[in-house]
Write a protein that holds these residues in place. Structure first.
Motif, mmCIF file in Angstrom:
data_model
loop_
_atom_site.group_PDB
_atom_site.id
_atom_site.type_symbol
_atom_site.label_atom_id
_atom_site.label_comp_id
_atom_site.label_asym_id
_atom_site.label_seq_id
_atom_site.Cartn_x
_atom_site.Cartn_y
_atom_site.Cartn_z
ATOM 1 N N GLU A 83 19.106 -10.776 11.488
ATOM 2 C CA GLU A 83 18.021 -9.901 11.964
ATOM 3 C C GLU A 83 18.332 -8.420 11.735
ATOM 4 O OE1 GLU A 83 16.075 -10.869 15.655
ATOM 5 O OE2 GLU A 83 16.973 -12.858 15.676
ATOM 6 N N CYS A 237 17.922 -16.559 18.470
ATOM 7 C CA CYS A 237 17.335 -15.349 17.905
ATOM 8 C C CYS A 237 17.188 -14.296 18.996
ATOM 9 C CB CYS A 237 15.969 -15.652 17.283
ATOM 10 S SG CYS A 237 14.732 -16.228 18.468
ATOM 11 N N GLU A 241 12.407 -11.460 17.695
ATOM 12 C CA GLU A 241 12.091 -12.562 16.794
ATOM 13 C C GLU A 241 11.416 -13.704 17.545
ATOM 14 O OE1 GLU A 241 11.973 -14.675 13.138
ATOM 15 O OE2 GLU A 241 12.204 -12.560 13.664
ATOM 16 N N ARG A 244 7.824 -12.805 18.191
ATOM 17 C CA ARG A 244 7.084 -12.683 16.934
ATOM 18 C C ARG A 244 6.779 -14.036 16.307
ATOM 19 N NH1 ARG A 244 7.909 -12.010 11.383
ATOM 20 N NH2 ARG A 244 10.123 -12.490 11.603
ATOM 21 N N THR A 245 7.734 -14.973 16.384
ATOM 22 C CA THR A 245 7.563 -16.213 15.625
ATOM 23 C C THR A 245 7.523 -17.485 16.460
ATOM 24 O OG1 THR A 245 9.941 -16.484 15.266
ATOM 25 C CG2 THR A 245 8.735 -15.179 13.648
ATOM 26 N N HIS A 246 7.844 -17.415 17.740
ATOM 27 C CA HIS A 246 7.906 -18.637 18.534
ATOM 28 C C HIS A 246 6.962 -18.617 19.738
ATOM 29 C CE1 HIS A 246 11.260 -20.155 16.189
ATOM 30 N NE2 HIS A 246 11.890 -19.010 16.360
ATOM 31 N N SER A 248 2.894 -18.679 20.776
ATOM 32 C CA SER A 248 1.577 -18.953 20.218
ATOM 33 C C SER A 248 0.519 -17.976 20.706
ATOM 34 C CB SER A 248 1.148 -20.375 20.572
ATOM 35 O OG SER A 248 1.093 -20.543 21.977
ATOM 36 N N LEU A 285 2.499 -10.990 16.395
ATOM 37 C CA LEU A 285 2.660 -12.434 16.230
ATOM 38 C C LEU A 285 2.355 -12.856 14.803
ATOM 39 C CD1 LEU A 285 0.899 -13.700 19.466
ATOM 40 C CD2 LEU A 285 3.347 -13.638 19.035
ATOM 41 N N GLU A 286 3.029 -13.925 14.371
ATOM 42 C CA GLU A 286 2.704 -14.516 13.090
ATOM 43 C C GLU A 286 1.405 -15.338 13.249
ATOM 44 O OE1 GLU A 286 4.248 -13.907 10.445
ATOM 45 O OE2 GLU A 286 6.173 -13.113 11.069
ATOM 46 N N GLU A 290 1.348 -21.354 12.571
ATOM 47 C CA GLU A 290 2.706 -21.527 12.093
ATOM 48 C C GLU A 290 3.735 -21.300 13.197
ATOM 49 O OE1 GLU A 290 3.138 -18.843 8.888
ATOM 50 O OE2 GLU A 290 1.654 -19.817 7.608
ATOM 51 N N VAL A 291 3.259 -21.110 14.407
ATOM 52 C CA VAL A 291 4.128 -20.738 15.505
ATOM 53 C C VAL A 291 4.252 -21.889 16.501
ATOM 54 C CG1 VAL A 291 4.422 -19.166 17.455
ATOM 55 C CG2 VAL A 291 3.584 -18.298 15.259
#
Length: 293
Positions: A83, A237, A241, A244-246, A248, A285-286, A290-291
């Motif tokens: 990271e 992480c 992170e 951002r990615t985990h 929803s 957020l992504e 994809e989360v």
């Protein structure tokens, strides 16, 4: 170079999580960051960032080997990156660090040479040009008084204190102030306290009074974020992170916590005379599809 050790006498206050997230906050501002975790126990910063693959490999080079001037390779080969921050992962040899240093001291004294057990980390860092190569150095020692802690303090000369806003936590802060003063007097160095960060703050009257009485600057107060921090350890992480990615969906209180990590980093950078550009807003957020939650 801004250098500091994140330390609390009390275990379980979120010291390692705070270290990891402030390190990421420094990196988010474009700074070159080196983190040196020194905890011989499992469940440490190397584990959090999933860079501890060689921890139990007895043939692997390690920081301890460099500290006793018996390296198994180049210093730079110890470094892993996660990271955007560089990390020297913990190795099981940290458990025997005090024994190794005591043997080196005995050997040096047999030849009439002086040997400062607590100066070895600083020696290794200087010999490998770390002060010129990095903007920020952070050490994360175990929550016990040990040669790991004293090497960290001797190398960084500054402390950041995470603490639980309770009577126990208040006593821990007071004890750490005395420890830093005594250590500085014994080794004839200056040790500063950059600030104190209350963690798991719930806003009670007693907690507010404790925070107000802390004898150091308090750049931010971190609330109870157990779910987010457990998610970080589960996914290995940082909180940046993880959100951002985990996640929803956006949780404003979590994004606010990320912003606090950023503000703590800016506060510390100011203390060290560093002017860093503003990082991007935290918490983007992504694609939710994809989360994972």
């Amino acid at each position: 170079m801004l250098s500091y050790t994140v330390y609390s006498e009390a275990g379980g206050v979120g010291k390692t999580s705070l270290t990891a997230n402030i390190a990421c906050a420094h990196a988010r501002a474009g700074l070159d960051v080196l983190v040196i975790p020194l905890d011989p126990q499992d469940g440490n910063l190397s584990r959090l960032f999933d860079v501890d693959d060689d921890r139990s490999d007895s043939s692997a080079d390690s920081l301890v080997r460099h500290l006793v001037d018996n390296p198994g390779g180049d210093f730079d080969d110890l470094i892993r990156t996660a990271e955007g921050i560089d990390i020297i992962p913990e190795h099981n040899t940290l458990s025997d660090l005090s024994d190794h240093l005591a043997r080196e001291k005995s050997r040096a004294e047999d030849f009439g040479d002086a040997y400062n057990i607590y100066a070895q980390l600083r020696r290794v860092l200087v010999e490998n040009d770390v002060p010129d190569r990095y903007d920020v150095l952070i050490c994360d020692p175990p929550a016990t008084e040990s040669d790991h802690l004293y090497n960290a303090i001797y190398a960084t000369r500054n402390l950041l204190i995470p603490f639980e806003p309770s009577a126990k936590g208040e006593a821990s802060v007071e004890g750490l102030e005395e420890l830093a003063t005594n250590f500085a007097d014994e080794l004839n160095i200056e040790v500063g306290v950059l600030g104190a960060v209350p963690i798991e703050f719930k806003g009670t009257k007693d907690q507010n009074e404790i925070v107000e009485d802390v004898p150091f600057e308090v750049p931010e107060v971190i609330g109870d974020r157990t779910s987010m921090m457990e998610g970080c350890w589960r996914h290995q992480c940082s909180a940046f992170e993880f959100v951002r990615t985990h996640r929803s969906r956006r949780r404003d209180y979590e994004v606010d916590t990320l912003a606090k990590f950023d503000r703590i980093a800016r506060f510390l950078e100011t203390q060290g005379g560093i002017t860093a550009p503003a990082p991007p807003e935290p918490g983007a957020l992504e694609d939710p599809e994809e989360v994972t939650v």
